[in-house]
Scaffold this motif. Structure first.
Motif, PDB file in Angstrom:
ATOM      1  N   THR A  35      14.362 -23.835 -14.826  1.00  0.00           N
ATOM      2  CA  THR A  35      13.211 -22.981 -15.130  1.00  0.00           C
ATOM      3  C   THR A  35      12.186 -23.744 -15.957  1.00  0.00           C
ATOM      4  OG1 THR A  35      14.541 -20.952 -15.047  1.00  0.00           O
ATOM      5  CG2 THR A  35      12.464 -20.844 -16.255  1.00  0.00           C
ATOM      6  N   ALA A  36      12.661 -24.513 -16.934  1.00  0.00           N
ATOM      7  CA  ALA A  36      11.750 -25.323 -17.742  1.00  0.00           C
ATOM      8  C   ALA A  36      10.978 -26.311 -16.868  1.00  0.00           C
ATOM      9  CB  ALA A  36      12.542 -26.061 -18.817  1.00  0.00           C
ATOM     10  N   ILE A  37      11.684 -26.948 -15.937  1.00  0.00           N
ATOM     11  CA  ILE A  37      11.037 -27.890 -15.021  1.00  0.00           C
ATOM     12  C   ILE A  37      10.006 -27.174 -14.149  1.00  0.00           C
ATOM     13  CG2 ILE A  37      11.454 -29.346 -12.994  1.00  0.00           C
ATOM     14  CD1 ILE A  37      14.156 -30.109 -14.306  1.00  0.00           C
ATOM     15  N   ARG A  38      10.401 -26.011 -13.642  1.00  0.00           N
ATOM     16  CA  ARG A  38       9.500 -25.235 -12.760  1.00  0.00           C
ATOM     17  C   ARG A  38       8.190 -24.902 -13.477  1.00  0.00           C
ATOM     18  NH1 ARG A  38      12.513 -20.894 -12.419  1.00  0.00           N
ATOM     19  NH2 ARG A  38      13.961 -22.038 -11.068  1.00  0.00           N
ATOM     20  N   ILE A  39       8.288 -24.414 -14.704  1.00  0.00           N
ATOM     21  CA  ILE A  39       7.091 -24.016 -15.441  1.00  0.00           C
ATOM     22  C   ILE A  39       6.245 -25.232 -15.811  1.00  0.00           C
ATOM     23  CG2 ILE A  39       6.285 -22.993 -17.611  1.00  0.00           C
ATOM     24  CD1 ILE A  39       8.643 -21.024 -17.395  1.00  0.00           C
ATOM     25  N   ALA A  40       6.891 -26.328 -16.215  1.00  0.00           N
ATOM     26  CA  ALA A  40       6.149 -27.536 -16.567  1.00  0.00           C
ATOM     27  C   ALA A  40       5.345 -28.051 -15.378  1.00  0.00           C
ATOM     28  CB  ALA A  40       7.099 -28.612 -17.076  1.00  0.00           C
ATOM     29  N   LYS A  41       5.927 -27.974 -14.194  1.00  0.00           N
ATOM     30  CA  LYS A  41       5.217 -28.430 -12.998  1.00  0.00           C
ATOM     31  C   LYS A  41       4.099 -27.465 -12.615  1.00  0.00           C
ATOM     32  CE  LYS A  41       8.708 -31.460 -11.011  1.00  0.00           C
ATOM     33  NZ  LYS A  41       7.824 -32.647 -11.105  1.00  0.00           N
ATOM     34  N   GLU A  42       4.306 -26.188 -12.837  1.00  0.00           N
ATOM     35  CA  GLU A  42       3.255 -25.209 -12.538  1.00  0.00           C
ATOM     36  C   GLU A  42       1.993 -25.488 -13.350  1.00  0.00           C
ATOM     37  OE1 GLU A  42       4.555 -21.180 -13.050  1.00  0.00           O
ATOM     38  OE2 GLU A  42       6.331 -21.466 -11.781  1.00  0.00           O
ATOM     39  N   PHE A  43       2.177 -25.895 -14.604  1.00  0.00           N
ATOM     40  CA  PHE A  43       1.030 -26.081 -15.496  1.00  0.00           C
ATOM     41  C   PHE A  43       0.709 -27.563 -15.728  1.00  0.00           C
ATOM     42  CE2 PHE A  43       2.376 -21.769 -16.298  1.00  0.00           C
ATOM     43  CZ  PHE A  43       1.173 -21.091 -16.438  1.00  0.00           C
ATOM     44  N   ASP A  44       1.403 -28.446 -15.016  1.00  0.00           N
ATOM     45  CA  ASP A  44       1.140 -29.888 -15.076  1.00  0.00           C
ATOM     46  C   ASP A  44       1.156 -30.407 -16.514  1.00  0.00           C
ATOM     47  OD1 ASP A  44       0.623 -32.451 -14.120  1.00  0.00           O
ATOM     48  OD2 ASP A  44      -1.548 -32.188 -14.243  1.00  0.00           O
ATOM     49  N   VAL A  45       2.239 -30.108 -17.224  1.00  0.00           N
ATOM     50  CA  VAL A  45       2.398 -30.595 -18.591  1.00  0.00           C
ATOM     51  C   VAL A  45       3.615 -31.509 -18.674  1.00  0.00           C
ATOM     52  CG1 VAL A  45       1.278 -28.617 -19.673  1.00  0.00           C
ATOM     53  CG2 VAL A  45       3.741 -28.527 -19.220  1.00  0.00           C
ATOM     54  N   LYS A  46       3.633 -32.347 -19.700  1.00  0.00           N
ATOM     55  CA  LYS A  46       4.801 -33.170 -19.965  1.00  0.00           C
ATOM     56  C   LYS A  46       5.919 -32.296 -20.510  1.00  0.00           C
ATOM     57  CE  LYS A  46       2.534 -37.588 -20.961  1.00  0.00           C
ATOM     58  NZ  LYS A  46       2.370 -38.646 -21.993  1.00  0.00           N
ATOM     59  N   LEU A  47       7.166 -32.771 -20.359  1.00  0.00           N
ATOM     60  CA  LEU A  47       8.320 -31.977 -20.757  1.00  0.00           C
ATOM     61  C   LEU A  47       9.450 -32.912 -21.166  1.00  0.00           C
ATOM     62  CD1 LEU A  47       9.668 -29.013 -20.624  1.00  0.00           C
ATOM     63  CD2 LEU A  47      10.554 -29.771 -18.406  1.00  0.00           C
ATOM     64  N   THR A  48      10.140 -32.566 -22.239  1.00  0.00           N
ATOM     65  CA  THR A  48      11.424 -33.193 -22.529  1.00  0.00           C
ATOM     66  C   THR A  48      12.495 -32.113 -22.479  1.00  0.00           C
ATOM     67  OG1 THR A  48      11.327 -32.921 -24.952  1.00  0.00           O
ATOM     68  CG2 THR A  48      10.304 -34.898 -24.017  1.00  0.00           C
ATOM     69  N   LEU A  49      13.612 -32.448 -21.854  1.00  0.00           N
ATOM     70  CA  LEU A  49      14.715 -31.503 -21.689  1.00  0.00           C
ATOM     71  C   LEU A  49      15.704 -31.722 -22.824  1.00  0.00           C
ATOM     72  CD1 LEU A  49      15.026 -31.939 -17.845  1.00  0.00           C
ATOM     73  CD2 LEU A  49      14.181 -29.894 -19.033  1.00  0.00           C
ATOM     74  N   ASP A  50      15.582 -30.910 -23.864  1.00  0.00           N
ATOM     75  CA  ASP A  50      16.380 -31.088 -25.067  1.00  0.00           C
ATOM     76  C   ASP A  50      17.667 -30.276 -24.984  1.00  0.00           C
ATOM     77  OD1 ASP A  50      13.670 -31.944 -25.613  1.00  0.00           O
ATOM     78  OD2 ASP A  50      14.263 -32.048 -27.707  1.00  0.00           O
ATOM     79  N   HIS A  51      18.758 -30.909 -25.341  1.00  0.00           N
ATOM     80  CA  HIS A  51      20.144 -30.458 -25.203  1.00  0.00           C
ATOM     81  C   HIS A  51      20.649 -30.819 -23.806  1.00  0.00           C
ATOM     82  CE1 HIS A  51      19.756 -28.571 -29.050  1.00  0.00           C
ATOM     83  NE2 HIS A  51      18.815 -27.744 -28.605  1.00  0.00           N
ATOM     84  N   CYS A  52      20.043 -30.203 -22.790  1.00  0.00           N
ATOM     85  CA  CYS A  52      20.383 -30.547 -21.395  1.00  0.00           C
ATOM     86  C   CYS A  52      21.895 -30.544 -21.182  1.00  0.00           C
ATOM     87  CB  CYS A  52      19.784 -31.922 -21.058  1.00  0.00           C
ATOM     88  SG  CYS A  52      19.460 -32.207 -19.315  1.00  0.00           S
ATOM     89  N   THR A  53      22.552 -29.543 -21.742  1.00  0.00           N
ATOM     90  CA  THR A  53      24.016 -29.518 -21.808  1.00  0.00           C
ATOM     91  C   THR A  53      24.668 -29.530 -20.438  1.00  0.00           C
ATOM     92  OG1 THR A  53      23.859 -28.343 -23.911  1.00  0.00           O
ATOM     93  CG2 THR A  53      25.976 -28.237 -22.750  1.00  0.00           C
ATOM     94  N   GLU A  54      24.099 -28.806 -19.485  1.00  0.00           N
ATOM     95  CA  GLU A  54      24.657 -28.814 -18.128  1.00  0.00           C
ATOM     96  C   GLU A  54      23.885 -29.752 -17.204  1.00  0.00           C
ATOM     97  OE1 GLU A  54      26.777 -24.408 -18.021  1.00  0.00           O
ATOM     98  OE2 GLU A  54      25.031 -24.759 -16.753  1.00  0.00           O
ATOM     99  N   GLY A  55      23.209 -30.712 -17.807  1.00  0.00           N
ATOM    100  CA  GLY A  55      22.450 -31.661 -17.016  1.00  0.00           C
ATOM    101  C   GLY A  55      23.279 -32.440 -16.025  1.00  0.00           C
ATOM    102  N   HIS A  56      24.559 -32.671 -16.378  1.00  0.00           N
ATOM    103  CA  HIS A  56      25.420 -33.430 -15.465  1.00  0.00           C
ATOM    104  C   HIS A  56      25.706 -32.652 -14.173  1.00  0.00           C
ATOM    105  CE1 HIS A  56      28.023 -30.981 -18.085  1.00  0.00           C
ATOM    106  NE2 HIS A  56      28.894 -30.942 -17.083  1.00  0.00           N
ATOM    107  N   LEU A  57      25.474 -31.344 -14.184  1.00  0.00           N
ATOM    108  CA  LEU A  57      25.709 -30.528 -12.988  1.00  0.00           C
ATOM    109  C   LEU A  57      24.532 -30.586 -12.017  1.00  0.00           C
ATOM    110  CD1 LEU A  57      27.286 -27.350 -14.662  1.00  0.00           C
ATOM    111  CD2 LEU A  57      28.460 -29.364 -13.731  1.00  0.00           C
ATOM    112  N   ILE A  58      23.367 -30.967 -12.519  1.00  0.00           N
ATOM    113  CA  ILE A  58      22.158 -31.006 -11.680  1.00  0.00           C
ATOM    114  C   ILE A  58      21.402 -32.319 -11.919  1.00  0.00           C
ATOM    115  CG2 ILE A  58      21.822 -28.512 -11.416  1.00  0.00           C
ATOM    116  CD1 ILE A  58      19.886 -28.671 -13.842  1.00  0.00           C
ATOM    117  N   ALA A  59      22.137 -33.391 -12.108  1.00  0.00           N
ATOM    118  CA  ALA A  59      21.531 -34.673 -12.483  1.00  0.00           C
ATOM    119  C   ALA A  59      20.489 -35.141 -11.472  1.00  0.00           C
ATOM    120  CB  ALA A  59      22.617 -35.729 -12.667  1.00  0.00           C
TER     121      ALA A  59
END
Length: 394
Positions: free
Chosen positions: A236-260
């Motif tokens: 969702t964070a990625i989706r919104i960042a792309k909608e508004f063309d802003v930079k983003l850092t994914l902090d914590h990203c705890t389940e990041g290994h599931l969607i790497a």
């Protein structure tokens, strides 16, 4: 000052097995192999400079914690020293971490003794929009002289924290839908404000203070610093960042290994952690030290964080080491707390590697800092020794 006889990890693509680092004032002026130096240079006689003999220890750029709450969640002081979250309003883009940081927080000293020389600190995750973070040095008493970049990021949060904090008060957001909706609404208003201002339709004196705070993010000068643990919240964070063309850092990203692969495709970096803590809530049930390694192999630029005081800041290099134990490359572990952290925080022109022209922030260790028995021998900030083993002069 000249540091000699160390294994110099520049974090800029070169490692000198027996090298030196020379500083001039607050900057690094030279890095190279010991064989380049004359006997007089090694003794500091040529320029009458102080000599630090690393005696085979590791010389690295000062370590960096890319996400913590040092100075605003003060140790020992309880509620009196807790300024991490303004929990009376779910959208507070106009508040600044810099206005709440106490340089007298003992955590700064703990950071120094661990070879950490700079960090990103900022608001917590109770709000959909928490406010502005600051990137700063760890040594000093006057915050304004310690700041490297401010604002450095705009904190936003997804998932349990804003949902539970406000839903229990019968206020929005009480659902993940509301969190995303409120953030979109805020960004939409800010984008409309920016367009009006750029067209000259906002007269001097009629600026909206809350909307002005969004302009650095909308101009891609700073990122949204997105608290997101669960895979769906990350997306969702990625989706919104792309909608508004802003930079983003994914902090914590705890389940990041599931969607790497999805994160890698997005192009956004991750700041992983804290994993040296308990699984205290449902959304971190899949927390694992393997996350950083999986993301690295997928091609995601990754930093490691402590989220101090959730994990104590002095354990930053150990957190990187545990990530290496579970699959992150050794070089990736060092990069995650030096140059990658600097790049993700947008301060790589100042810190994160040992290169001429960069700030003289240097850490000297008895060995690999990611190993638990390694000792910090020296910590240098802006060309000044602020810690040496056996002393407490920070």
């Amino acid at each position: 000052m000249i540091l000699i006889n160390g294994k110099v990890h520049t974090m800029a693509g070169v490692t000198w097995q027996n090298g030196y680092v020379r500083t001039a004032g607050e900057k690094i002026c030279a890095v190279g192999a010991m064989e380049e130096l004359s006997d007089r240079q090694r003794a500091g006689e040529e320029k009458e400079e102080e000599v630090i003999d690393a005696r085979g220890g590791w010389i690295l750029p000062g370590l960096i914690d890319a996400h913590c709450h040092v100075g605003i969640s003060e140790e020992k002081w309880g509620t009196a020293g807790e300024d991490c979250n303004e929990t009376t309003n779910p959208v507070t883009p106009h508040i600044r971490a810099a206005d709440a940081i106490s340089p007298l927080d003992p955590a700064f000293h703990d950071a120094i003794s661990a070879g950490i020389t700079s960090l990103m600190t900022g608001p917590g995750s109770s709000n959909v929009v928490g406010g502005q973070s600051v990137f700063m040095k760890v040594q000093g008493r006057n915050l304004d002289r310690m700041i490297v970049k401010e604002p450095a990021a705009m904190k936003v949060a997804f998932g349990e924290n804003p949902k539970m904090n406000y839903g229990q008060k019968d206020k929005m957001p009480a659902s993940r839908m509301a969190i995303a909706g409120m953030l979109r609404e805020e960004l939409f208003k800010a984008e409309c404000y920016r367009e009006k201002k750029e067209r000259g339709n906002i007269a001097p004196g009629e600026e909206d203070f809350r909307m002005e705070c969004w302009l650095p993010a909308l101009r891609r000068e700073i990122p949204l610093k997105a608290h997101a643990h669960r895979a769906d919240d990350i997306l969702t964070a990625i989706r919104i960042a792309k909608e508004f063309d802003v930079k983003l850092t994914l902090d914590h990203c705890t389940e990041g290994h599931l969607i790497a692969d999805d994160i890698a495709e997005s192009g956004f970096p991750a700041i992983v952690g804290p994993e040296l803590t308990s699984r205290s809530k449902i959304e971190i049930k899949n927390m694992s030290f393997k996350t950083a390694g999986v993301l690295e192999r997928a091609g995601v630029k990754t930093a490691i964080m402590t989220d101090h005081p959730v994990s104590l800041i002095q354990y930053l290099p150990i957190c990187a080491g545990l990530s290496v134990k579970y699959g992150l490359s050794e070089e990736g572990g060092l990069r995650a707390i030096t140059i990658h952290a600097a790049q993700i925080c947008g301060v790589e022109d100042r810190v994160g590697s040992l290169e001429p022209g960069k700030d003289a922030d240097i850490a000297v260790f008895s060995g690999n800092p990611m190993e638990v028995f390694t000792r910090t021998l020296y910590t240098i900030v802006d060309g000044k020794i602020v810690y040496r083993k056996g002393e407490r002069n920070c």
